[in-house]
Design a protein around this motif. Structure first.
Motif, short mmCIF file in Angstrom:
data_model
loop_
_atom_site.label_atom_id
_atom_site.label_comp_id
_atom_site.label_asym_id
_atom_site.label_seq_id
_atom_site.Cartn_x
_atom_site.Cartn_y
_atom_site.Cartn_z
N HIS A 119 0.64 -1.23 -0.17
CA HIS A 119 0.04 -0.03 0.12
C HIS A 119 0.91 1.37 0.14
CE1 HIS A 119 0.79 -0.71 4.18
NE2 HIS A 119 0.97 0.38 4.63
N ILE A 120 0.33 2.40 -0.08
CA ILE A 120 0.95 3.63 -0.20
C ILE A 120 0.88 4.29 1.27
CG2 ILE A 120 0.93 6.03 -0.88
CD1 ILE A 120 -0.92 5.24 -3.43
N PRO A 121 2.01 4.29 1.82
CA PRO A 121 2.26 4.56 3.38
C PRO A 121 1.55 5.88 3.57
CG PRO A 121 4.40 4.10 2.51
CD PRO A 121 3.42 4.11 1.38
N ILE A 153 -8.30 8.02 -8.97
CA ILE A 153 -7.24 7.61 -9.41
C ILE A 153 -7.58 6.45 -10.32
CG2 ILE A 153 -4.83 6.46 -9.36
CD1 ILE A 153 -4.54 7.93 -6.64
N ASP A 154 -7.76 6.57 -11.68
CA ASP A 154 -8.33 5.44 -12.58
C ASP A 154 -7.02 4.80 -13.20
OD1 ASP A 154 -9.81 3.85 -14.27
OD2 ASP A 154 -10.31 5.38 -15.64
N ASP A 155 -6.47 3.88 -12.59
CA ASP A 155 -5.07 3.26 -12.82
C ASP A 155 -5.09 2.10 -12.18
OD1 ASP A 155 -2.56 2.97 -13.93
OD2 ASP A 155 -1.75 4.79 -12.74
N GLU A 156 -4.02 1.18 -12.69
CA GLU A 156 -3.61 -0.20 -12.08
C GLU A 156 -2.71 0.18 -11.08
OE1 GLU A 156 -4.87 -3.16 -12.93
OE2 GLU A 156 -6.04 -2.39 -14.47
N PHE A 157 -3.15 -0.52 -9.59
CA PHE A 157 -2.31 -0.28 -8.61
C PHE A 157 -0.97 -0.76 -8.92
CE2 PHE A 157 -0.76 -1.51 -4.52
CZ PHE A 157 -0.54 -0.34 -3.69
N ASP A 158 -0.72 -1.81 -9.55
CA ASP A 158 0.91 -2.18 -9.89
C ASP A 158 1.79 -1.05 -10.52
OD1 ASP A 158 -0.07 -4.71 -9.28
OD2 ASP A 158 -0.16 -5.45 -11.13
N ASN A 159 1.28 -0.09 -11.20
CA ASN A 159 1.79 1.17 -11.62
C ASN A 159 2.11 2.16 -10.41
OD1 ASN A 159 1.18 0.30 -14.33
ND2 ASN A 159 -0.44 1.15 -14.57
N ALA A 160 1.68 1.90 -9.30
CA ALA A 160 2.02 2.85 -8.19
C ALA A 160 3.44 2.49 -7.88
CB ALA A 160 1.04 2.60 -7.11
N GLY A 161 4.06 1.32 -7.96
CA GLY A 161 5.35 0.68 -7.42
C GLY A 161 6.19 1.47 -8.44
N GLU A 162 6.10 1.78 -9.65
CA GLU A 162 7.07 2.44 -10.83
C GLU A 162 7.19 3.85 -10.13
OE1 GLU A 162 5.82 2.43 -14.58
OE2 GLU A 162 5.16 0.33 -14.67
N TYR A 163 6.42 4.33 -9.22
CA TYR A 163 6.74 5.82 -8.96
C TYR A 163 7.21 5.85 -7.46
CZ TYR A 163 4.45 6.61 -13.32
OH TYR A 163 3.95 6.18 -14.70
N GLY A 164 7.37 4.90 -6.67
CA GLY A 164 8.15 4.78 -5.34
C GLY A 164 6.93 4.93 -4.43
N LEU A 165 5.78 4.74 -4.85
CA LEU A 165 4.61 5.34 -3.77
C LEU A 165 4.36 4.06 -3.05
CD1 LEU A 165 2.31 6.61 -6.54
CD2 LEU A 165 3.55 7.88 -4.75
N THR A 166 4.75 2.82 -3.24
CA THR A 166 4.23 1.68 -2.24
C THR A 166 5.16 1.24 -1.44
OG1 THR A 166 4.89 0.10 -4.06
CG2 THR A 166 2.56 0.82 -4.07
N GLY A 167 4.42 0.55 -0.22
CA GLY A 167 5.35 0.10 0.85
C GLY A 167 4.37 -0.83 1.44
N SER A 168 4.87 -1.44 2.50
CA SER A 168 3.94 -2.56 3.29
C SER A 168 4.42 -2.66 4.67
CB SER A 168 4.36 -4.00 2.71
OG SER A 168 5.50 -4.29 2.94
N ARG A 169 3.52 -3.13 5.41
CA ARG A 169 3.69 -3.19 7.11
C ARG A 169 5.02 -3.97 7.15
NH1 ARG A 169 -2.48 -3.68 8.93
NH2 ARG A 169 -3.42 -1.86 8.26
#
Length: 449
Positions: A382-384, A433-449
């Protein structure tokens, strides 16, 4: 002998018509039986038998109406205490259709009384098995639909049911499940479009893992399922009313506004971007797609009146068909045409549509991120700083959504679009945000607990 697949992609289910030498049997038909009747007419066959593998939890059956319409024998497991006439069958019974037969196999797990039907050709060979919600393609049916107090027992039973089928049937026998093509009745996503017993011996967790590992992993992986499931068993046990696929009564713009002001469910079926560009304030945006009926059925107050807004008559009728499959029959009105004309001079609401690249550009600004995926999806990545409110909980938790600028996302944009229509208010500036969540990682947006 021919097996025809009748796919209901919106619910992730399949029904089947087995035909040979002018006669046919139907397994687990959906409520809109005109599809079955059309196929039988094209094949030049008479439906003489209708078979149910179980009392369904994810759709309203068409079995009762189909059997009455064509005068077919209706086959339901003896353990299911239904309120209509049927032929009650138990383990080992044989159903003789003429050119082919079915042998009944008790396969508890998805429900206690669940049965599968082994298809026997004219020589008595097992050509396939209709497995309902037991053995699916590379997985099995979920086991928690009858309540948490039964889940452990049913999961153990599911393990043994799948093992029995694998032990008793030849490897070349084809596997024809009802669930597993996107249905929430599947414990985990199914694999592939077709399968055989040999395939399942190599890939199905009930056949490749030991019993306790299978049970533990299935139960730990169960996620939420649609709220409307609570009503399906009741309807199917008592006997569904005949389906109505007619056009709902037309309503004018003044009546639309009255219904919205009264807090009624007014649902806009148009494309999510068209809805974002302009919509009547107070309406809900549920784009008509394969996910439409699952999420509308999940969120809406069961039995409440529904008014549909669509681009044309065909869109309204398609939505009505989808809703009929889950027994959402209280359609009290419809409106079609250009949304500006339907507004009749009233101002339209709108909000911005963006992608994850756009979010990355403004992430440091004063804004909130609303993630409406399910909790297990959020935990995986997810996005922190994002607020996670699963879509099916959002109506009851709208007050937890921050005011101000709120960017809304899910896994693909579909659920986020519904959520954006729900939280749209003067106190918020919504960005979909009309976009695939997989694309979020390309922009350094995602992390995890």
């Amino acid at each position: 002998m021919e097996v025809t697949i009748i796919d209901t992609s919106g619910l992730g289910d399949r029904s089947y018509l087995v035909s040979d030498r002018g006669v046919a049997a139907v397994i687990d038909p959906q409520r809109d039986i005109d599809r079955v009747l059309n196929i039988a007419r094209q094949r030049g066959v008479t439906v003489t038998h209708v078979l149910e593998t179980h009392i369904h939890n994810d759709y309203v059956t068409g079995g009762l109406e189909l059997s009455r319409t064509v005068g077919a024998e209706y086959i339901v497991a003896a353990g299911d205490e239904v309120e209509y006439q049927r032929r009650a069958v138990t383990d080992g019974d044989v159903i003789d259709v003429g050119p082919f037969q079915f042998r009944v196999v008790h396969t508890p797990g998805h429900t206690f009384t669940h049965v599968s039907y082994v298809l026997l050709d004219s020589a008595g060979n097992a050509a396939g098995v209709f497995t309902g919600g037991s053995m699916l393609h590379g997985t099995t049916g979920r086991t928690d639909l009858l309540g948490p107090e039964h889940t452990n027992e049913l999961t153990h039973a599911q393990f043994h049911s799948v093992r029995r089928l694998a032990a008793e049937l030849p490897g070349e026998a084809k596997v024809y499940p009802t669930h597993g093509f996107g249905s929430f009745c599947s414990a985990t996503p199914a694999s592939g479009d077709s399968s055989t017993i040999t395939d399942e011996r190599e890939t199905n967790p009930a056949l490749t893992k030991d019993e306790q590992t299978y049970v533990d992993e299935l139960i730990s992986g169960l996620a939420a399922y649609p709220a409307y499931y609570a009503h399906m068993g009741v309807i199917n046990t008592s006997g569904p009313e005949p389906v109505d696929l007619s056009m709902p009564e037309a309503v004018d713009s003044a009546e639309l506004r009255r219904r919205i002001a009264a807090g009624e469910w007014v649902v806009d079926l148009r494309n999510r971007r068209a809805f974002a560009a302009g919509h009547l304030a107070g309406t809900f945006g549920f784009e008509l797609s394969d996910s439409f009926v699952t999420y509308l059925g999940w969120l809406y107050a069961w039995g409440a009146s529904l008014t549909l807004i669509g681009e044309d008559v065909d869109q309204i009728l398609a939505a009505r068909r989808e809703l009929a499959r889950i027994g959402a029959d209280n359609l009290t009105g419809s409106a079609v045409g250009d949304i500006s004309a339907l507004a009749d001079g009233a101002p339209l609401n709108s909000y911005r549509v963006a992608d994850f690249a756009s979010l990355a550009e403004v992430l440091g600004d004063d804004l909130a991120i609303l993630d409406v995926r399910q909790t297990n999806e959020f935990d995986e990545s997810h996005i922190p700083g994002a607020v996670n409110i699963p879509l099916h909980e959002l109506l009851g938790r709208r007050d937890e959504v921050p005011t101000g600028e709120v960017w809304v996302h899910c896994g693909s944009g579909y659920r986020a679009a519904i959520a954006s229509s729900i939280i749209d208010s003067p106190a918020r500036t919504v960005v979909l945000i009309d976009d695939e969540f997989d694309n979020a990682g390309e922009y350094g947006l995602t992390g995890s607990r």
